[in-house]
Design a protein around this motif. Structure first.
Motif, mmCIF file in Angstrom:
data_model
loop_
_atom_site.group_PDB
_atom_site.id
_atom_site.type_symbol
_atom_site.label_atom_id
_atom_site.label_comp_id
_atom_site.label_asym_id
_atom_site.label_seq_id
_atom_site.Cartn_x
_atom_site.Cartn_y
_atom_site.Cartn_z
ATOM 1 N N ARG A 174 41.872 -13.634 -18.995
ATOM 2 C CA ARG A 174 40.987 -12.677 -18.310
ATOM 3 C C ARG A 174 40.362 -11.694 -19.302
ATOM 4 N N LEU A 175 41.137 -11.301 -20.318
ATOM 5 C CA LEU A 175 40.593 -10.398 -21.324
ATOM 6 C C LEU A 175 39.489 -11.094 -22.121
ATOM 7 N N ALA A 176 39.755 -12.325 -22.552
ATOM 8 C CA ALA A 176 38.749 -13.089 -23.294
ATOM 9 C C ALA A 176 37.484 -13.262 -22.450
ATOM 10 N N GLU A 177 37.665 -13.597 -21.187
ATOM 11 C CA GLU A 177 36.542 -13.807 -20.269
ATOM 12 C C GLU A 177 35.737 -12.520 -20.084
ATOM 13 N N THR A 178 36.434 -11.396 -19.956
ATOM 14 C CA THR A 178 35.765 -10.106 -19.755
ATOM 15 C C THR A 178 34.979 -9.695 -20.990
ATOM 16 N N LEU A 179 35.551 -9.878 -22.172
ATOM 17 C CA LEU A 179 34.852 -9.538 -23.417
ATOM 18 C C LEU A 179 33.588 -10.388 -23.583
ATOM 19 N N LEU A 180 33.687 -11.658 -23.221
ATOM 20 C CA LEU A 180 32.520 -12.542 -23.291
ATOM 21 C C LEU A 180 31.451 -12.118 -22.288
ATOM 22 N N LYS A 215 26.591 -4.292 -34.132
ATOM 23 C CA LYS A 215 27.180 -5.574 -33.703
ATOM 24 C C LYS A 215 28.383 -5.419 -32.770
ATOM 25 N N THR A 216 28.747 -4.176 -32.429
ATOM 26 C CA THR A 216 29.805 -3.975 -31.442
ATOM 27 C C THR A 216 29.204 -4.148 -30.048
ATOM 28 N N LEU A 217 30.058 -4.273 -29.047
ATOM 29 C CA LEU A 217 29.576 -4.443 -27.681
ATOM 30 C C LEU A 217 28.747 -3.243 -27.260
ATOM 31 N N GLN A 218 27.618 -3.507 -26.626
ATOM 32 C CA GLN A 218 26.721 -2.440 -26.182
ATOM 33 C C GLN A 218 27.416 -1.522 -25.180
ATOM 34 N N VAL A 219 28.127 -2.147 -24.222
ATOM 35 C CA VAL A 219 28.855 -1.377 -23.220
ATOM 36 C C VAL A 219 30.283 -1.174 -23.699
ATOM 37 N N GLN A 220 30.644 0.071 -23.923
ATOM 38 C CA GLN A 220 31.981 0.388 -24.414
ATOM 39 C C GLN A 220 32.808 1.003 -23.285
ATOM 40 N N LEU A 221 33.819 0.261 -22.852
ATOM 41 C CA LEU A 221 34.721 0.740 -21.807
ATOM 42 C C LEU A 221 35.952 1.369 -22.444
ATOM 43 N N ASN A 232 42.684 -8.915 -32.408
ATOM 44 C CA ASN A 232 42.180 -8.412 -33.688
ATOM 45 C C ASN A 232 42.888 -9.120 -34.854
ATOM 46 N N LYS A 233 44.210 -9.258 -34.752
ATOM 47 C CA LYS A 233 44.994 -9.916 -35.805
ATOM 48 C C LYS A 233 44.633 -11.395 -35.935
ATOM 49 N N LEU A 234 44.264 -12.019 -34.806
ATOM 50 C CA LEU A 234 43.892 -13.438 -34.804
ATOM 51 C C LEU A 234 42.456 -13.669 -35.270
ATOM 52 N N GLY A 235 41.720 -12.590 -35.476
ATOM 53 C CA GLY A 235 40.333 -12.716 -35.927
ATOM 54 C C GLY A 235 39.342 -13.024 -34.824
ATOM 55 N N LEU A 236 39.778 -12.878 -33.580
ATOM 56 C CA LEU A 236 38.875 -13.127 -32.446
ATOM 57 C C LEU A 236 37.898 -11.971 -32.257
ATOM 58 N N ILE A 237 38.396 -10.761 -32.519
ATOM 59 C CA ILE A 237 37.585 -9.552 -32.395
ATOM 60 C C ILE A 237 37.878 -8.649 -33.585
ATOM 61 N N LYS A 244 35.430 1.041 -30.514
ATOM 62 C CA LYS A 244 34.472 -0.020 -30.215
ATOM 63 C C LYS A 244 35.071 -1.390 -30.496
ATOM 64 N N ILE A 245 34.444 -2.418 -29.893
ATOM 65 C CA ILE A 245 34.934 -3.790 -30.042
ATOM 66 C C ILE A 245 33.791 -4.688 -30.512
ATOM 67 N N MET A 246 34.066 -5.471 -31.538
ATOM 68 C CA MET A 246 33.099 -6.447 -32.033
ATOM 69 C C MET A 246 33.682 -7.850 -31.854
ATOM 70 N N LEU A 247 32.911 -8.754 -31.274
ATOM 71 C CA LEU A 247 33.368 -10.129 -31.122
ATOM 72 C C LEU A 247 33.126 -10.877 -32.436
ATOM 73 N N LYS A 248 34.180 -11.453 -32.997
ATOM 74 C CA LYS A 248 34.085 -12.141 -34.287
ATOM 75 C C LYS A 248 34.052 -13.666 -34.146
ATOM 76 N N ASP A 249 34.753 -14.202 -33.133
ATOM 77 C CA ASP A 249 34.826 -15.656 -32.955
ATOM 78 C C ASP A 249 34.590 -15.977 -31.472
ATOM 79 N N VAL A 250 33.320 -16.048 -31.120
ATOM 80 C CA VAL A 250 32.942 -16.286 -29.719
ATOM 81 C C VAL A 250 33.433 -17.644 -29.238
#
Length: 227
Positions: free
Chosen positions: A153-159, A171-177, A201-206, A212-218
């Motif tokens: 659900r977290l992955a889906e929400t970030l996408l 390059k961070t998400l425009q909407v910051q919750l 973050n540790k896995l390199g996904l974000i 702020k959150i940046m998506l690294k591996d969509v």
């Protein structure tokens, strides 16, 4: 008078079915508002007596849970209408609408909408389809809460935040919750959400850039969301 015929809300919502004469009536009956970040457009339990058009900005629809927490049900942006279901059912709003970024909205009185509803068949059909789509979306979210893990659900929400609202210049998400808001969307405790973001973050996904959150591996996030 603002040009309602060129407004993004009319182009993307049920209002696109209105003819030229009806658009003129719409423009003369509406009231425009500037809503600052954190301010409410309307509150849960309030009788709205009309619909709100989002001309610009981003907002959230939320419900106060039994434990007093603000549960986000949906994020809304320019081109959407708010308050349709409550107006048709003649009930007070069952959700609170607040700005999470500065917004510009227009209010159209119920009397005007009902008039369009009674005289324009395509408009009434579009409006009912829009309400049905909202109900379908709500049902899908309930199913996801049961069938998907919190990680999914977290992955889906970030996408969703990335695809629907885009990126900022850095390059961070425009909407910051806030972490609490994000936790509310995915249905978990704030502490659990923070831990999961750290894991991602540790896995390199974000990448966490302050708050702020940046998506690294969509691609990997999509794989995680679907599995």
């Amino acid at each position: 008078m603002n040009k309602c015929d060129q407004c993004i809300v009319r182009q993307l919502s049920s209002l696109k079915a209105l003819n030229k004469e009806e658009v003129i009536k719409l423009a003369s009956s509406k009231t425009s508002y500037k809503i600052k970040k954190g301010e409410a457009i309307f509150e849960e339990g309030e009788v709205t007596n009309g619909v709100f058009c989002i001309k610009d900005g981003v907002g959230k629809l939320s419900k106060l849970s039994a434990n007093g927490k603000d549960q986000i049900v949906k994020l809304v942006k320019s081109g959407e209408l708010l308050g349709q279901r409550s107006m048709i059912s003649n009930e007070p709003a069952n959700l609170t609408a607040k700005a999470i970024a500065d917004m510009e909205v227009c209010f159209i009185p119920k009397t005007e909408i009902i008039n369009f509803f009674n005289t324009n068949n395509q408009f009434s059909l579009n409006l009912m389809q829009s309400v049905c789509e909202d109900l379908k979306e709500s049902e899908n979210e309930k199913i996801a809460l049961v069938q998907k893990t919190v990680k999914q659900r977290l992955a889906e929400t970030l996408l969703h935040l990335h695809d629907e609202f885009g990126e900022d210049t850095d390059k961070t998400l425009q909407v910051q919750l806030t972490r609490e808001e994000l936790a509310g969307i995915i249905g978990t405790a704030t502490e659990s959400c923070i831990r999961l973001l750290s894991d991602f973050n540790k896995l390199g996904l974000i990448e966490l850039v302050g708050k702020k959150i940046m998506l690294k591996d969509v691609r990997a996030l999509k794989k995680l969301a679907d599995n």
